[in-house]
Design a protein around this motif. Sequence first.
Motif, short mmCIF file in Angstrom:
data_model
loop_
_atom_site.label_atom_id
_atom_site.label_comp_id
_atom_site.label_asym_id
_atom_site.label_seq_id
_atom_site.Cartn_x
_atom_site.Cartn_y
_atom_site.Cartn_z
N ALA A 35 0.81 -1.21 0.00
CA ALA A 35 0.00 0.00 0.00
C ALA A 35 0.85 1.27 0.00
CB ALA A 35 -0.93 0.01 1.22
N VAL A 36 0.57 2.14 -0.95
CA VAL A 36 1.11 3.49 -0.97
C VAL A 36 -0.05 4.44 -0.69
CG1 VAL A 36 2.01 5.32 -2.46
CG2 VAL A 36 3.08 3.06 -2.48
N ILE A 37 0.04 5.20 0.39
CA ILE A 37 -1.06 6.07 0.80
C ILE A 37 -0.89 7.45 0.17
CG2 ILE A 37 -2.17 7.18 2.77
CD1 ILE A 37 -1.42 4.75 4.43
N THR A 38 -1.96 7.90 -0.52
CA THR A 38 -1.94 9.19 -1.20
C THR A 38 -2.61 10.29 -0.39
OG1 THR A 38 -4.02 8.66 -2.31
CG2 THR A 38 -1.96 8.10 -3.46
N GLY A 39 -3.51 9.91 0.50
CA GLY A 39 -4.22 10.91 1.27
C GLY A 39 -4.85 10.31 2.52
N LEU A 40 -5.08 11.15 3.50
CA LEU A 40 -5.72 10.73 4.75
C LEU A 40 -7.11 11.34 4.81
CD1 LEU A 40 -2.75 11.39 7.19
CD2 LEU A 40 -3.36 9.23 6.09
N THR A 41 -8.11 10.52 5.05
CA THR A 41 -9.46 11.04 5.22
C THR A 41 -9.89 10.86 6.67
OG1 THR A 41 -10.66 8.96 4.79
CG2 THR A 41 -10.04 10.30 2.87
N ALA A 42 -10.81 11.73 7.09
CA ALA A 42 -11.53 11.53 8.34
C ALA A 42 -12.95 11.16 7.91
CB ALA A 42 -11.53 12.80 9.18
N THR A 45 -19.01 5.53 8.31
CA THR A 45 -20.00 5.00 7.38
C THR A 45 -21.01 6.05 6.94
OG1 THR A 45 -21.55 4.28 9.11
CG2 THR A 45 -19.81 2.73 8.46
N ARG A 46 -21.02 7.20 7.62
CA ARG A 46 -22.00 8.25 7.29
C ARG A 46 -21.44 9.31 6.33
NH1 ARG A 46 -26.23 7.80 11.04
NH2 ARG A 46 -25.71 6.55 12.90
N GLY A 47 -20.13 9.33 6.15
CA GLY A 47 -19.59 10.29 5.20
C GLY A 47 -18.18 10.72 5.52
N VAL A 48 -17.61 11.50 4.60
CA VAL A 48 -16.25 12.02 4.73
C VAL A 48 -16.31 13.39 5.40
CG1 VAL A 48 -14.16 12.71 3.50
CG2 VAL A 48 -15.51 10.77 2.66
N ARG A 49 -15.48 13.59 6.43
CA ARG A 49 -15.47 14.85 7.17
C ARG A 49 -14.30 15.75 6.76
NH1 ARG A 49 -18.57 13.45 11.70
NH2 ARG A 49 -20.11 11.94 10.96
N ALA A 50 -13.19 15.13 6.36
CA ALA A 50 -12.01 15.92 6.00
C ALA A 50 -11.07 15.07 5.15
CB ALA A 50 -11.29 16.40 7.26
N MET A 106 -13.75 9.61 -7.62
CA MET A 106 -14.01 11.04 -7.75
C MET A 106 -14.89 11.59 -6.64
SD MET A 106 -14.44 11.37 -11.86
CE MET A 106 -13.03 11.07 -12.93
N VAL A 107 -15.95 10.86 -6.28
CA VAL A 107 -16.89 11.35 -5.27
C VAL A 107 -17.23 10.20 -4.32
CG1 VAL A 107 -19.15 12.38 -4.85
CG2 VAL A 107 -17.86 13.04 -6.88
N ALA A 108 -17.20 10.46 -3.01
CA ALA A 108 -17.58 9.45 -2.03
C ALA A 108 -19.09 9.25 -2.05
CB ALA A 108 -17.15 9.88 -0.63
N LYS A 109 -19.55 8.11 -1.50
CA LYS A 109 -20.99 7.82 -1.50
C LYS A 109 -21.82 8.91 -0.85
CE LYS A 109 -21.71 2.93 -2.22
NZ LYS A 109 -20.42 2.66 -2.87
N GLY A 110 -21.24 9.59 0.16
CA GLY A 110 -21.96 10.65 0.83
C GLY A 110 -21.97 11.97 0.08
N GLY A 111 -21.26 12.04 -1.07
CA GLY A 111 -21.25 13.24 -1.88
C GLY A 111 -19.99 14.08 -1.79
N TYR A 112 -19.05 13.73 -0.90
CA TYR A 112 -17.81 14.50 -0.73
C TYR A 112 -16.91 14.25 -1.94
CZ TYR A 112 -13.89 16.56 1.91
OH TYR A 112 -12.86 17.35 2.35
N ARG A 113 -16.45 15.33 -2.58
CA ARG A 113 -15.62 15.18 -3.77
C ARG A 113 -14.19 14.80 -3.38
NH1 ARG A 113 -16.53 15.96 -9.10
NH2 ARG A 113 -14.63 15.85 -10.33
N LEU A 114 -13.70 13.68 -3.95
CA LEU A 114 -12.38 13.14 -3.62
C LEU A 114 -11.35 13.37 -4.71
CD1 LEU A 114 -13.54 9.79 -1.98
CD2 LEU A 114 -12.73 11.85 -0.80
N LEU A 115 -11.77 13.95 -5.84
CA LEU A 115 -10.84 14.34 -6.90
C LEU A 115 -11.21 15.74 -7.34
CD1 LEU A 115 -8.50 13.38 -8.79
CD2 LEU A 115 -10.28 12.91 -10.49
N ALA A 116 -10.26 16.67 -7.23
CA ALA A 116 -10.53 18.05 -7.62
C ALA A 116 -10.95 18.11 -9.08
CB ALA A 116 -9.28 18.89 -7.38
N ALA A 117 -11.86 19.02 -9.39
CA ALA A 117 -12.37 19.12 -10.75
C ALA A 117 -11.26 19.38 -11.76
CB ALA A 117 -13.43 20.23 -10.82
N ASP A 118 -10.24 20.15 -11.35
CA ASP A 118 -9.16 20.46 -12.29
C ASP A 118 -8.16 19.31 -12.45
OD1 ASP A 118 -7.82 20.57 -9.88
OD2 ASP A 118 -7.16 22.64 -10.06
N ALA A 119 -8.38 18.21 -11.73
CA ALA A 119 -7.49 17.05 -11.86
C ALA A 119 -8.02 16.03 -12.85
CB ALA A 119 -7.31 16.39 -10.49
N VAL A 120 -9.25 16.20 -13.31
CA VAL A 120 -9.86 15.21 -14.20
C VAL A 120 -9.08 15.10 -15.50
CG1 VAL A 120 -11.94 14.57 -15.49
CG2 VAL A 120 -12.14 15.50 -13.18
#
Length: 262
Positions: A35-42, A45-50, A106-120
């Motif tokens: 595993a190579v970790i690219t980012g840390l999320t908080a 099961t209810r959603g992404v906070r950070a 790109m987007v988590a199930k809760g709606g939090y965007r995980l890929l910036a629009a300009d990165a597409v």
Amino acid sequence: MIPNILSIAGSDPSGGAGIQADIKAISANGGYAMAVITGLTAQNTRGVRALRMVDPGMITAQIAAIREDIRIDAVKIGMLGDAGTVQTVADALEGLEASVILDPVMVAKGGYRLLAADAVDALRTRLVPKAAILTPNLPEAADLLDMAEAVDINAMRDQGERLLALGCEAVLMKGGHLMGSAPDLLIEPSGVTELIAPRIDTPNTHGTGCSLSSALAARIGMGDPPQVAVRHAKSFVTDAIAEAHRLKVGGGHGPIHHFHRI
């Protein structure tokens, strides 16, 4: 031989998605997970906070350390977050002779965007052409193509063929967002294979995309041809969803049961 599978993705501390799901899915399908970790999320099961991205230099160092010491039989790429990370990962994998399974998170199930629009665009031009199999769901496919989301199987096929033309070797269009049945389409230059599975009425679908692409990477790393690997991975995830009720994790979108066969 047990294949060595490298996942490059973000961390989910709740264990249902991201690197944690990748390690479980790779292990459950007979691979040795790295595993190579690219980012840390908080998140839970209810959603992404950070979300906080890992420094690009550290991502490069992680990949380089593995490449200089360990045989890599397949790579799964998940959450990359921003254009700089996409470029970093593409550069770090240059010259690697291993199949790449690209899950364009790109987007988590809760709606939090995980890929910036300009990165597409960076994802489209730098990593899609490196992919042995690209595994978008319908919103991700539409985002990559800058088109409206497919609403039927014919539109799925059309968008999958458009993605194939971007340079990847195959596209697995995941149809879980369609109403009714949940068809997937494996689109290769040689033709289209339709895969149908029953829709399971459950809220426990957290990490399905991560798990499918990781199971697929494990099977590709073992030497399975794409059609065989895709059928195996889809069956694994379908069964893991069906058995998810055995877990009691959180009050939102619960995880699937990766180790249902043990």
